[in-house]
Write an enzyme that holds these catalytic residues in place. Structure first.
Site, PDB file in Angstrom:
ATOM      1  N   ASP A  38       0.367  -1.362   0.000  1.00 55.79           N
ATOM      2  CA  ASP A  38       0.214  -0.160   0.058  1.00 55.79           C
ATOM      3  C   ASP A  38       1.151   1.086   0.173  1.00 55.79           C
ATOM      4  OD1 ASP A  38       1.106  -0.216   1.977  1.00 55.79           O
ATOM      5  OD2 ASP A  38      -0.867  -1.198   3.079  1.00 55.79           O
ATOM      6  N   ASP A  79       1.714   4.940   1.749  1.00 54.34           N
ATOM      7  CA  ASP A  79       0.930   6.692   2.371  1.00 54.34           C
ATOM      8  C   ASP A  79       1.183   7.089   2.289  1.00 54.34           C
ATOM      9  OD1 ASP A  79      -0.269   3.693   3.913  1.00 54.34           O
ATOM     10  OD2 ASP A  79       1.334   3.602   4.958  1.00 54.34           O
ATOM     11  N   ASP A 126       9.572   4.311  14.008  1.00 48.66           N
ATOM     12  CA  ASP A 126      10.301   3.380  14.499  1.00 48.66           C
ATOM     13  C   ASP A 126      11.479   2.888  14.068  1.00 48.66           C
ATOM     14  OD1 ASP A 126       9.180   2.388  12.583  1.00 48.66           O
ATOM     15  OD2 ASP A 126       8.070   0.346  13.398  1.00 48.66           O
TER      16      ASP A 126
HETATM   17  N1  CTP Z   1       5.079   2.995  12.285  1.00 45.55           N
HETATM   18  C1  CTP Z   1       5.733   3.774  13.488  1.00 45.55           C
HETATM   19  N2  CTP Z   1       5.553   2.608  14.622  1.00 45.55           N
HETATM   20  C2  CTP Z   1       4.461   1.428  15.204  1.00 45.55           C
HETATM   21  C3  CTP Z   1       3.529   1.558  12.981  1.00 45.55           C
HETATM   22  C4  CTP Z   1       4.231   1.771  12.447  1.00 45.55           C
HETATM   23  O1  CTP Z   1       7.102   4.198  13.239  1.00 45.55           O
HETATM   24  N3  CTP Z   1       4.280   1.404  15.985  1.00 45.55           N
HETATM   25  C5  CTP Z   1       5.332   4.261  11.165  1.00 45.55           C
HETATM   26  C6  CTP Z   1       6.720   4.015  10.698  1.00 45.55           C
HETATM   27  O2  CTP Z   1       7.295   4.968   9.796  1.00 45.55           O
HETATM   28  C7  CTP Z   1       6.209   2.833   9.459  1.00 45.55           C
HETATM   29  C8  CTP Z   1       4.816   3.224   9.162  1.00 45.55           C
HETATM   30  O3  CTP Z   1       4.010   3.523  10.472  1.00 45.55           O
HETATM   31  O4  CTP Z   1       6.906   2.235   8.370  1.00 45.55           O
HETATM   32  C9  CTP Z   1       3.319   2.995   8.147  1.00 45.55           C
HETATM   33  O5  CTP Z   1       3.121   1.359   9.189  1.00 45.55           O
HETATM   34  P1  CTP Z   1       2.188  -0.071   8.487  1.00 45.55           P
HETATM   35  O6  CTP Z   1       1.941   0.685   7.512  1.00 45.55           O
HETATM   36  O7  CTP Z   1       1.888  -0.342   9.831  1.00 45.55           O
HETATM   37  O8  CTP Z   1       3.630  -0.754   8.098  1.00 45.55           O
HETATM   38  P2  CTP Z   1       5.191  -0.204   6.958  1.00 45.55           P
HETATM   39  O9  CTP Z   1       6.351  -0.183   7.716  1.00 45.55           O
HETATM   40  O10 CTP Z   1       3.719   0.530   6.127  1.00 45.55           O
HETATM   41  O11 CTP Z   1       5.285  -1.970   6.819  1.00 45.55           O
HETATM   42  P3  CTP Z   1       4.542  -3.283   5.521  1.00 45.55           P
HETATM   43  O12 CTP Z   1       3.714  -2.206   4.408  1.00 45.55           O
HETATM   44  O13 CTP Z   1       5.806  -4.167   5.531  1.00 45.55           O
HETATM   45  O14 CTP Z   1       3.578  -3.528   6.932  1.00 45.55           O
END
Ligand code: CTP
Length: 464
Positions: A78, A80, A158
Site C-alpha cells: 500500500d 502511505d 520506528d
Molecule cells: N510506524 C511506526 N511505529 C509503529 C507502526 C508504524 O513508526 N508501531 C510507522 C513506520 O514509519 C511505518 C509506517 O508507520 O513505516 C507505516 O506503518 P505500517 O503500514 O504498519 O507498516 P509499514 O512500515 O508500511 O510496513 P508494511 O507495509 O510491510 O506493513
C-alpha cells in the site's frame, strides 16, 4: 480570572519554557538521479493525492513501508502519505475521503478497492501535551495526535528504513535518520533509544522480527539487545492487534524465517503459548516449519494461502495432546477431541483474538481429520465436497509426513482425490472391509455380553 486559573496558566507557561528547544537535523536529500524510485512504479491514485496536496500548497511525501519497499525493488502492498495538511484540510480537498482513528487520526482517500492513507506530520509524544491529543499509560502510547513538522515526523517513526520520504515537489528522497545507509547495509535500526521505543509500543518487537525476516535484514546490536529481555511486554498489547500482526507474518512470504526469529527471541511463546509447549514433542518443529515453508512457496507462485489452515497447524498438536488427556480421563474419543478443540481455541483467544469466522474454519479443519477415517459408502464423496476439504486434506498429508502413524490413510486419500476413475473401486473395497469389521465387532460384543463383561463405548476408532 480566578486565582486557580491564573496558577494553572503559570504552571503551563513554565512547563512550556522547560521543553527543550528542538535540535534541527540536516536531512540528507537524495536527488532523483541518485535513487531508483520512478513514478511508473507508484500507484496512480497515490500520485493523484500527492499532486493535489502539493498544488494546494501543502507539502506531501510518500513515506514508510512503500518508500522502503520501492528502494529495495519490491512491490509495496500500500501507499502511505505524510503531509503538512491537517486531517480536516485533507477531508476538504478530497470528496472521496473519510477521517478515521482515535489513537492516530488519519484520512483515508478511497479509490474503489484502493485506499490511500494520508497522515498529518506528527511529533513525539511529550508529557505536557494536551491529554486530548496525546496519552501515555505505563510508558505506552495510547493516543498520539500532536502535530509537528516533517523532522518531528521522521524521528518519531520506528525504524530508520521506515523513515524515508519521497518528495513529490522534486522527486527526491529525504532522509533524516540515515535510513538510506541502513538500507544499503541491510541493517534494521531503531530510531532513538530502542528500549524506550519498545516500551512506547511493544508491537515494535514484532515489527523488528517481521522486517528482519521479510527483508533479510540484520538487526543492529543496540536494536536487538532489548528484544529478548522485553518479550513480556507483548502481554500489554491487545489480543486483537496481535492477531493482525500475526496475519502479516503469514501473508508476507517469509513466515518460516519469521517463525525461526520469533523462536530465537522468545516471542513465539508470547503469541502461541500452547504451541510453544507442544514444540518439545518430537517432530512438532518440523511439522510447523513444513507448513510455513509450503505457504511461503505458494505466495512466491502467486497462489493464495489460508491463515485458518496455518492456525490449525499451530494448534493441532496442542489439541491432540489435550484430547489424549481427556480420553485418559474417560471421555469417548470424539467427545474428547471436540472438547479439546474448544479448550485450546479458548486458551489461544487470551493471546490473539481470532475472529469468530476463522475460529469456525479452524474447528472444521480439525474436526474433519476424524472424518477422514470413514471411507465407506457415500462418506468419502461427502467429505470431498465439503468446503473445507482441501485445507483439511493438506493437514492430513502434513500429519502423515511428520510422524503420525497414518501413512496408509493419507495414501488412500491422495489416490482418491487425484484419481477420479479409481474412486468407485476404492470405496467398494473399503465398504466390504467395513461390513466385515462391523460384523466382527457385533460378534465380539455379543460374546462379551454373554460373558457379562463391561460394555465398551461404541465410538469408532480414530487415527488421531
Ligand atoms: N510506524 C511506526 N511505529 C509503529 C507502526 C508504524 O513508526 N508501531 C510507522 C513506520 O514509519 C511505518 C509506517 O508507520 O513505516 C507505516 O506503518 P505500517 O503500514 O504498519 O507498516 P509499514 O512500515 O508500511 O510496513 P508494511 O507495509 O510491510 O506493513
Amino acid at each position: 480570572m480566578s486565582i486557580i486559573k491564573l496558577f494553572k496558566g503559570l504552571i503551563h507557561h513554565f512547563k512550556k519554557e522547560k521543553r527543550p528547544t528542538k535540535k534541527t537535523i540536516q536531512p540528507v536529500i537524495i536527488p532523483r538521479s541518485e535513487h531508483t524510485i520512478s513514478r511508473n512504479v507508484i500507484s496512480p491514485n497515490a500520485l493523484k493525492v500527492l499532486y493535489r496536496l502539493h498544488n494546494a500548497n501543502y507539502s506531501a511525501y510518500l513515506v514508510g513501508g512503500c518508500v522502503r519497499d520501492l528502494l529495495l525493488g519490491f512491490r509495496p502492498k500500500d501507499f502511505d502519505i505524510a503531509t503538512s495538511a491537517r486531517p480536516e484540510e485533507v477531508r476538504q480537498l478530497f470528496k472521496n475521503s473519510r477521517l478515521i482513528g482515535k489513537r492516530f487520526r488519519l484520512a483515508h482517500i478511497v479509490f474503489g478497492k484502493e485506499i490511500i492513507e494520508v497522515a498529518t506530520f506528527r511529533t513525539h509524544h511529550h508529557e505536557n501535551a494536551n491529554e486530548k491529543d496525546a496519552r501515555m499509560v505505563k510508558g505506552m502510547i495510547v493516543r498520539d495526535n500532536v502535530y509537528g513538522d516533517i523532522e518531528d515526523d521522521a524521528t518519531r517513526r520506528d525504524f530508520t528504513i521506515n523513515s524515508l520520504y519521497y518528495n513529490i515537489a522534486d522527486f527526491s528522497v529525504v532522509d533524516y535518520t540515515k535510513g538510506m545507509d541502513d538500507l544499503k547495509h541491510k541493517q534494521l535500526r531503531m530510531i532513538g533509544d530502542p528500549e524506550k521505543r519498545y516500551h512506547e509500543d511493544p508491537v515494535r518487537l514484532l515489527r523488528a522480527i517481521r522486517f528482519a525476516g521479510k527483508l533479510s535484514l540484520i538487526i543492529s546490536p543496540e536494536t536487538e539487545e532489548p528484544i529478548l529481555r522485553l518479550s513480556y511486554l507483548l502481554q500489554q498489547v491487545s489480543p486483537a492487534r496481535l492477531f493482525q500482526e500475526v496475519l502479516k507474518f503469514f501473508r508476507e512470504g517469509a513466515s518460516l524465517a519469521t517463525f525461526k526469529l520469533l523462536q530465537k527471541y522468545h516471542l513465539f511463546a508470547q503469541l502461541f503459548p500452547e504451541t510453544q509447549h507442544a514444540l518439545h514433542q518430537q517432530d512438532t518443529f518440523h511439522f510447523i516449519e513444513k507448513a510455513l515453508h509450503d505457504a511461503d512457496l505458494r505466495l512466491k507462485q502467486d497462489k493464495t494461502i489460508s491463515p485458518a489452515f496455518l492456525f490449525s497447524v499451530f494448534l493441532w498438536r496442542p489439541i491432540v495432546q489435550a484430547s489424549k488427556k481427556a480420553e485418559d480421563a474417560g471421555h469417548p474419543p470424539y467427545v474428547a477431541f471436540e472438547k479439546s478443540i474448544r479448550t485450546v481455541l479458548h486458551a489461544q483467544h487470551a493471546r490473539l483474538t481470532i475472529p469468530r469466522l476463522m475460529t469456525q474454519l479452524i474447528r472444521e479443519i480439525c474436526l474433519l481429520q476424524l472424518q477422514f477415517t470413514y471411507r465407506h459408502d457415500s462418506k468419502p464423496y461427502r467429505l470431498l465436497s465439503h468446503p473445507r476439504f482441501r485445507a483439511a486434506y493438506d493437514l492430513l498429508l502434513l500429519r502423515a509426513e511428520c510422524g503420525e502413524p497414518i501413512r496408509e490413510l493419507a495414501d488412500w486419500w491422495i489416490q482418491f482425490y487425484s484419481n477420479e476413475h479409481a474412486r468407485e473401486e476404492m470405496v467398494k473395497t473399503i465398504s466390504k472391509e467395513h461390513i466385515h469389521k462391523k460384523s466382527r465387532r457385533k460378534n465380539r460384543r455379543r460374546n462379551r455380553f454373554r460373558n457379562h463383561s463391561v460394555l465398551n463405548n461404541s465410538e469408532p476408532e480414530s487415527n488421531i
